[in-house]
Design an enzyme around this catalytic site. Structure first.
Site, short mmCIF file in Angstrom:
data_model
loop_
_atom_site.label_atom_id
_atom_site.label_comp_id
_atom_site.label_asym_id
_atom_site.label_seq_id
_atom_site.Cartn_x
_atom_site.Cartn_y
_atom_site.Cartn_z
N HIS A 107 0.74 -1.00 -0.02
CA HIS A 107 -0.01 0.00 -0.03
C HIS A 107 0.78 1.13 0.03
CE1 HIS A 107 -2.57 2.94 1.88
NE2 HIS A 107 -3.64 2.27 1.46
N ASP A 119 3.08 -4.67 7.93
CA ASP A 119 1.99 -4.04 7.63
C ASP A 119 1.02 -4.71 7.89
OD1 ASP A 119 -0.42 -2.57 7.03
OD2 ASP A 119 0.85 -1.82 5.11
N GLN A 145 -4.45 -4.89 7.06
CA GLN A 145 -5.65 -5.59 6.71
C GLN A 145 -5.56 -6.91 7.39
OE1 GLN A 145 -7.99 -4.83 4.52
NE2 GLN A 145 -7.07 -2.93 3.68
N LYS A 175 -10.23 -0.37 10.51
CA LYS A 175 -10.31 -1.79 9.87
C LYS A 175 -10.63 -2.90 10.67
CE LYS A 175 -7.14 0.00 6.38
NZ LYS A 175 -7.90 0.44 5.34
N CYS A 190 -4.76 2.36 -3.56
CA CYS A 190 -3.49 3.14 -2.92
C CYS A 190 -2.56 2.01 -3.10
CB CYS A 190 -3.60 3.38 -1.50
SG CYS A 190 -4.95 4.80 -1.48
N1 7TS Z 1 -1.65 -0.90 4.73
C1 7TS Z 1 -2.47 -1.45 4.09
C2 7TS Z 1 -2.25 -2.92 3.70
C3 7TS Z 1 -3.85 -0.89 3.67
O1 7TS Z 1 -4.64 -1.68 3.07
C4 7TS Z 1 -4.04 0.28 4.26
C5 7TS Z 1 -5.46 1.19 3.96
C6 7TS Z 1 -3.05 1.05 5.05
C7 7TS Z 1 -1.89 0.47 5.18
C8 7TS Z 1 -3.46 2.41 5.56
O2 7TS Z 1 -4.19 2.42 6.55
P1 7TS Z 1 -4.62 3.79 7.18
O3 7TS Z 1 -5.97 3.29 8.21
O4 7TS Z 1 -3.47 4.40 8.00
O5 7TS Z 1 -5.23 4.63 6.16
N2 7TS Z 1 -6.16 0.56 2.88
C9 7TS Z 1 -7.01 0.87 2.20
C10 7TS Z 1 -7.88 0.28 1.32
O6 7TS Z 1 -7.62 -0.77 0.96
N3 7TS Z 1 -8.74 1.22 0.85
O7 7TS Z 1 -9.01 2.06 1.63
C11 7TS Z 1 -7.91 2.08 2.58
#
Ligand code: 7TS
Length: 423
Positions: free
Chosen positions: A140, A217, A220, A243, A381
């Site tokens: 991501h 990371d 997910q 999430k 992303c």
């Molecule tokens: N890493 C992964 C694998 C992700 O899917 C996401 C967000 C992030 C990091 C960042 O997370 P945040 O909460 O700090 O923004 N992924 C997604 C997505 O798949 N659709 O919207 C956000």
């Protein structure tokens, strides 16, 4: 138009339901009880953010109704209660990921801030020109850009573990990319764009054999896969509350205590100090050294309520149910001749990324929305992995344990309708 309705009792085949009472679970999620464009909402955008059970919403409301005060500074009752709730939330997270010490849990804004913290407070002071950071081709943006920034700041270089056409890491290439110049490996556990589950244990073993620390990371995976940081032996792990059925604006960085202790603070401000003089400031101990300013107390309380909720249902029950649902979805979607999955790794979870012949994913998303179905379309992303697999964008349906086989059927019907309208 969003109208609250009461849905008929769900018919869920017993073999799929297994240990979970999905109808009862769904009743805990107020947002799911509505119609969108006149159809019952089918929420399949869980990789972007999950919905919140009333237990989480009520925990946040209860905190503001009864306990709200600032933490770590008051002798008065409310402040002590707020502090206790906040620190209890830290221990809940500690237990949830199997960390040895509560001070290894740093509350952040989310996975993104957790990764930036490691990039700036761990990597930046250590990196020299010619050093290397190793990430994978399926990251991501939030596990790419912070490393590019720190490379720019230090003269270090970003190296990338390649993937095959199915979306699996090439492990032999990975092994040969770890060199004496490698300072950190940062990899995703569960890919948001492809659904690939990476072989973390092996990735970490190979890096540690060369004394290279590993950041995971888990943005997910936290909601779908068991995570035991001690067993994995990772050095850092990042995830977001939103999430994981918790609130937005709260997330976690786990760091191994010895490493965190050696790192300088990420931001300066209140709470991260023991004493401040104009001549010299002494930083606070872990974890407060990394939590400058008033934290997201209500967010931490909500995250702890989400973890309690998940643990009451049982993470193994959730994983077993979601796997059966994923298998069923793959089987049914595979019957659509025009549909091509993007990401067909042997080890997958929760994410179905696909394209439909020449139809733009944005049009798929728009037509499905008209049917009350929420999916995400675009590059998710993760532009580099889209480029690697030669697609500009995909349509992505992502699952949670409140989704049902009936909803998968609605998705399949919706996709057939897209093909009829645009095919
Ligand atoms: N890493 C992964 C694998 C992700 O899917 C996401 C967000 C992030 C990091 C960042 O997370 P945040 O909460 O700090 O923004 N992924 C997604 C997505 O798949 N659709 O919207 C956000």
């Amino acid at each position: 138009m969003n109208t609250m309705i009461s849905l008929p009792k769900l018919k869920i085949p017993p073999q799929l339901e297994g240990e979970l009472d999905i109808a009862r679970i769904r009743a805990d999620f107020p947002i799911l009880q509505q119609r969108v464009h006149g159809r019952p909402l089918v929420y399949l955008d869980n990789a972007a953010t999950t919905q919140k059970p009333r237990q989480v919403i009520e925990a946040v409301a209860r905190y503001y109704n009864e306990d709200n005060a600032n933490v770590h500074r008051g002798v008065h009752t409310l402040s002590m209660r707020a502090t206790e709730s906040y620190e209890n939330a830290r221990r809940t997270v500690q237990r949830f990921i199997g960390a040895e010490h509560p001070e290894e849990i740093i509350f952040t804004r989310g996975a993104t801030e957790a990764i930036n913290l490691v990039a700036q407070a761990y990597a930046r002071p250590r990196l020299r020109s010619g050093d290397e950071i190793l990430i994978s081709a399926m990251e991501h943006h939030s596990n790419i850009v912070p490393w590019q920034m720190v490379c720019e700041q230090t003269g270090a270089r970003l190296r990338v573990i390649p993937i095959n056409d199915a979306g699996e890491l090439l492990m032999d290439e990975y092994a040969s990319l770890i060199t004496p110049r490698t300072r950190l490996v940062a990899v995703v556990h569960l890919s948001n764009a492809l659904g690939t589950i990476n072989p973390l244990k092996r990735i970490i073993e190979l890096a540690h054999a060369r004394n290279v620390p590993v950041l995971v990371d888990a943005a997910q995976s936290a909601a779908h896969l068991p995570i035991e940081v001690n067993e994995l032996d990772c050095d850092f792990l990042a995830f977001s509350g939103h999430k994981l059925y918790g609130p937005t604006g709260i997330g976690v960085l786990y760091g191994r205590k010895e490493i965190l202790a050696e790192m300088p603070p990420y931001q300066g401000g209140g709470d991260m100090i023991l004493s401040v003089r104009f001549e010299r400031t002494i930083y606070n101990e872990l974890p407060y050294k990394f939590e400058a300013g008033t934290p997201n107390i209500a967010g931490a309380v909500g995250l702890a309520a989400a973890i309690d909720y998940i643990e009451r249902i049982g993470r193994e029950n959730i994983a077993a149910y979601e796997n059966r649902l994923l298998d069923e979805a793959i089987r049914k979607l595979s019957d659509i001749r025009e549909l091509k999955f993007i990401g067909t790794a042997a080890e997958r979870a929760a994410v179905l990324s696909f394209i439909l012949e020449d139809i733009h994913p944005h049009d798929i998303g728009t037509i499905l929305d008209g049917e009350g179905i929420a999916i995400r379309t675009g590059h998710h992303c993760a532009q580099p992995v889209m480029e690697r697999l030669s697609v500009p964008a995909t349509a992505r349906a992502s699952l949670a344990f409140y989704n049902t086989t009936e909803e998968i059927d609605v998705l399949v019907q919706g996709i057939r309708r897209v093909l009829k309208v645009l095919g």
